[in-house]
Design a protein around this motif. Sequence first.
Motif, PDB file in Angstrom:
ATOM      1  N   ASN A  87      36.229  26.121   9.598  1.00 14.68           N
ATOM      2  CA  ASN A  87      35.193  25.142   9.259  1.00 14.68           C
ATOM      3  C   ASN A  87      34.689  24.422  10.513  1.00 14.68           C
ATOM      4  N   LEU A  88      35.607  24.031  11.389  1.00 18.05           N
ATOM      5  CA  LEU A  88      35.200  23.403  12.655  1.00 18.05           C
ATOM      6  C   LEU A  88      34.330  24.356  13.467  1.00 18.05           C
ATOM      7  N   TYR A  89      34.736  25.609  13.517  1.00 18.41           N
ATOM      8  CA  TYR A  89      33.990  26.622  14.254  1.00 18.41           C
ATOM      9  C   TYR A  89      32.573  26.767  13.693  1.00 18.41           C
ATOM     10  N   GLN A  90      32.459  26.831  12.386  1.00 20.17           N
ATOM     11  CA  GLN A  90      31.151  27.029  11.753  1.00 20.17           C
ATOM     12  C   GLN A  90      30.191  25.877  12.040  1.00 20.17           C
ATOM     13  N   HIS A  91      30.729  24.668  12.233  1.00 18.66           N
ATOM     14  CA  HIS A  91      29.877  23.489  12.405  1.00 18.66           C
ATOM     15  C   HIS A  91      29.762  23.004  13.856  1.00 18.66           C
ATOM     16  N   GLU A  92      30.460  23.654  14.767  1.00 21.60           N
ATOM     17  CA  GLU A  92      30.430  23.222  16.172  1.00 21.60           C
ATOM     18  C   GLU A  92      29.121  23.651  16.838  1.00 21.60           C
ATOM     19  N   LYS A  93      28.506  22.715  17.572  1.00 21.44           N
ATOM     20  CA  LYS A  93      27.246  23.001  18.275  1.00 21.44           C
ATOM     21  C   LYS A  93      27.471  23.332  19.749  1.00 21.44           C
ATOM     22  N   ASP A  94      28.479  22.723  20.352  1.00 18.41           N
ATOM     23  CA  ASP A  94      28.771  22.939  21.762  1.00 18.41           C
ATOM     24  C   ASP A  94      29.325  24.359  21.955  1.00 18.41           C
ATOM     25  N   SER A  95      28.687  25.143  22.837  1.00 17.50           N
ATOM     26  CA  SER A  95      29.066  26.554  22.979  1.00 17.50           C
ATOM     27  C   SER A  95      30.483  26.733  23.542  1.00 17.50           C
ATOM     28  N   TYR A  96      30.909  25.859  24.465  1.00 10.09           N
ATOM     29  CA  TYR A  96      32.262  26.003  25.015  1.00 10.09           C
ATOM     30  C   TYR A  96      33.315  25.685  23.959  1.00 10.09           C
ATOM     31  N   LYS A  97      33.102  24.604  23.210  1.00 15.91           N
ATOM     32  CA  LYS A  97      34.051  24.257  22.151  1.00 15.91           C
ATOM     33  C   LYS A  97      34.064  25.339  21.069  1.00 15.91           C
ATOM     34  N   LYS A  98      32.897  25.888  20.796  1.00 18.05           N
ATOM     35  CA  LYS A  98      32.813  26.967  19.800  1.00 18.05           C
ATOM     36  C   LYS A  98      33.615  28.185  20.281  1.00 18.05           C
ATOM     37  N   TYR A  99      33.523  28.463  21.565  1.00 19.72           N
ATOM     38  CA  TYR A  99      34.279  29.568  22.163  1.00 19.72           C
ATOM     39  C   TYR A  99      35.790  29.334  21.987  1.00 19.72           C
ATOM     40  N   LEU A 100      36.241  28.105  22.283  1.00 24.73           N
ATOM     41  CA  LEU A 100      37.661  27.781  22.128  1.00 24.73           C
ATOM     42  C   LEU A 100      38.087  27.877  20.660  1.00 24.73           C
ATOM     43  N   LEU A 101      37.239  27.376  19.778  1.00 30.50           N
ATOM     44  CA  LEU A 101      37.555  27.426  18.355  1.00 30.50           C
ATOM     45  C   LEU A 101      37.621  28.864  17.842  1.00 30.50           C
ATOM     46  N   GLN A 102      36.791  29.726  18.388  1.00 27.99           N
ATOM     47  CA  GLN A 102      36.812  31.126  17.980  1.00 27.99           C
ATOM     48  C   GLN A 102      38.179  31.745  18.285  1.00 27.99           C
ATOM     49  N   HIS A 103      38.724  31.441  19.447  1.00 27.40           N
ATOM     50  CA  HIS A 103      40.049  31.950  19.801  1.00 27.40           C
ATOM     51  C   HIS A 103      41.132  31.346  18.908  1.00 27.40           C
ATOM     52  N   CYS A 104      40.937  30.100  18.536  1.00 33.95           N
ATOM     53  CA  CYS A 104      41.896  29.456  17.642  1.00 33.95           C
ATOM     54  C   CYS A 104      41.838  30.098  16.249  1.00 33.95           C
ATOM     55  N   VAL A 105      40.637  30.429  15.796  1.00 34.11           N
ATOM     56  CA  VAL A 105      40.493  31.143  14.519  1.00 34.11           C
ATOM     57  C   VAL A 105      41.274  32.456  14.582  1.00 34.11           C
ATOM     58  N   TYR A 106      41.144  33.184  15.686  1.00 34.71           N
ATOM     59  CA  TYR A 106      41.896  34.439  15.853  1.00 34.71           C
ATOM     60  C   TYR A 106      43.406  34.175  15.803  1.00 34.71           C
ATOM     61  N   GLY A 107      43.822  33.091  16.443  1.00 34.90           N
ATOM     62  CA  GLY A 107      45.242  32.744  16.449  1.00 34.90           C
ATOM     63  C   GLY A 107      45.762  32.451  15.053  1.00 34.90           C
ATOM     64  N   TYR A 108      45.018  31.648  14.295  1.00 37.90           N
ATOM     65  CA  TYR A 108      45.443  31.338  12.926  1.00 37.90           C
ATOM     66  C   TYR A 108      45.403  32.579  12.039  1.00 37.90           C
ATOM     67  N   GLN A 109      44.401  33.427  12.234  1.00 39.49           N
ATOM     68  CA  GLN A 109      44.345  34.660  11.451  1.00 39.49           C
ATOM     69  C   GLN A 109      45.563  35.536  11.760  1.00 39.49           C
ATOM     70  N   GLY A 110      45.943  35.577  13.027  1.00 39.45           N
ATOM     71  CA  GLY A 110      47.140  36.320  13.412  1.00 39.45           C
ATOM     72  C   GLY A 110      48.395  35.752  12.771  1.00 39.45           C
ATOM     73  N   GLU A 140      50.347  34.535  18.934  1.00 37.34           N
ATOM     74  CA  GLU A 140      49.029  34.362  18.326  1.00 37.34           C
ATOM     75  C   GLU A 140      48.572  32.901  18.425  1.00 37.34           C
ATOM     76  N   MET A 141      49.507  31.975  18.232  1.00 38.88           N
ATOM     77  CA  MET A 141      49.138  30.560  18.196  1.00 38.88           C
ATOM     78  C   MET A 141      48.820  29.988  19.578  1.00 38.88           C
ATOM     79  N   ARG A 142      49.157  30.689  20.637  1.00 42.28           N
ATOM     80  CA  ARG A 142      48.808  30.208  21.976  1.00 42.28           C
ATOM     81  C   ARG A 142      47.297  30.112  22.145  1.00 42.28           C
ATOM     82  N   GLN A 143      46.563  30.822  21.288  1.00 46.26           N
ATOM     83  CA  GLN A 143      45.102  30.781  21.339  1.00 46.26           C
ATOM     84  C   GLN A 143      44.574  29.365  21.128  1.00 46.26           C
TER      85      GLN A 143
END
Length: 180
Positions: A87-110, A140-143
């Motif tokens: 949800n944070l990823y979907q609503h984030e406007k800042d591209s760098y924060k979105k990039y970090l959140l994308q990796h976190c999404v991968y970590g949680y999915q893992g 996975e969570m190190r993301q």
Amino acid sequence: MAILRINNINFLIVLLFSFIFFNPAVSDSETDALIDRVCRATVDFGFCYKTFHENLKSPSTDLIGLARISIDQGSINATNGLAYVNNLYQHEKDSYKKYLLQHCVYGYQGAVDSFHSASMFLDARDFPMLLSVLLRGPEEMRQCNSLFAMSPDIGERNIMLKNLMTMAVITAVDLVYPDK
């Protein structure tokens, strides 16, 4: 007088019902010793002890039962964390924060995938594979580590998930190596 008696009986029925259905199981001495041993090997004894005691299905629980609690609670936590971070990823406007959140999404999915696989291996009593998939979870969570400063809530979720993963790994190690 009759109203008073009916109210007392209703009160006792409600009290008994509440105790039976809403009170977590009290553990026996062997289960409590097992919980104590597992939790002393974790970083957060209090969290571990509380999690096990709040989720006991019966007073007498073995190591497989504790592994089940760890995996089920970890799966719930990881799934909720994934939804939150997504949800944070979907609503984030800042591209760098979105990039970090994308990796976190991968970590949680893992982590979700690890707990799901762990549940299947626990059901199959394939303890070496159970341990193998659980050991991937922390990696996975190190993301999400870089997001602690950005969101304290993500940091708290990660810590809780790492504690649950540790509890699951400790029980899995004890299942694979029972004589250690």
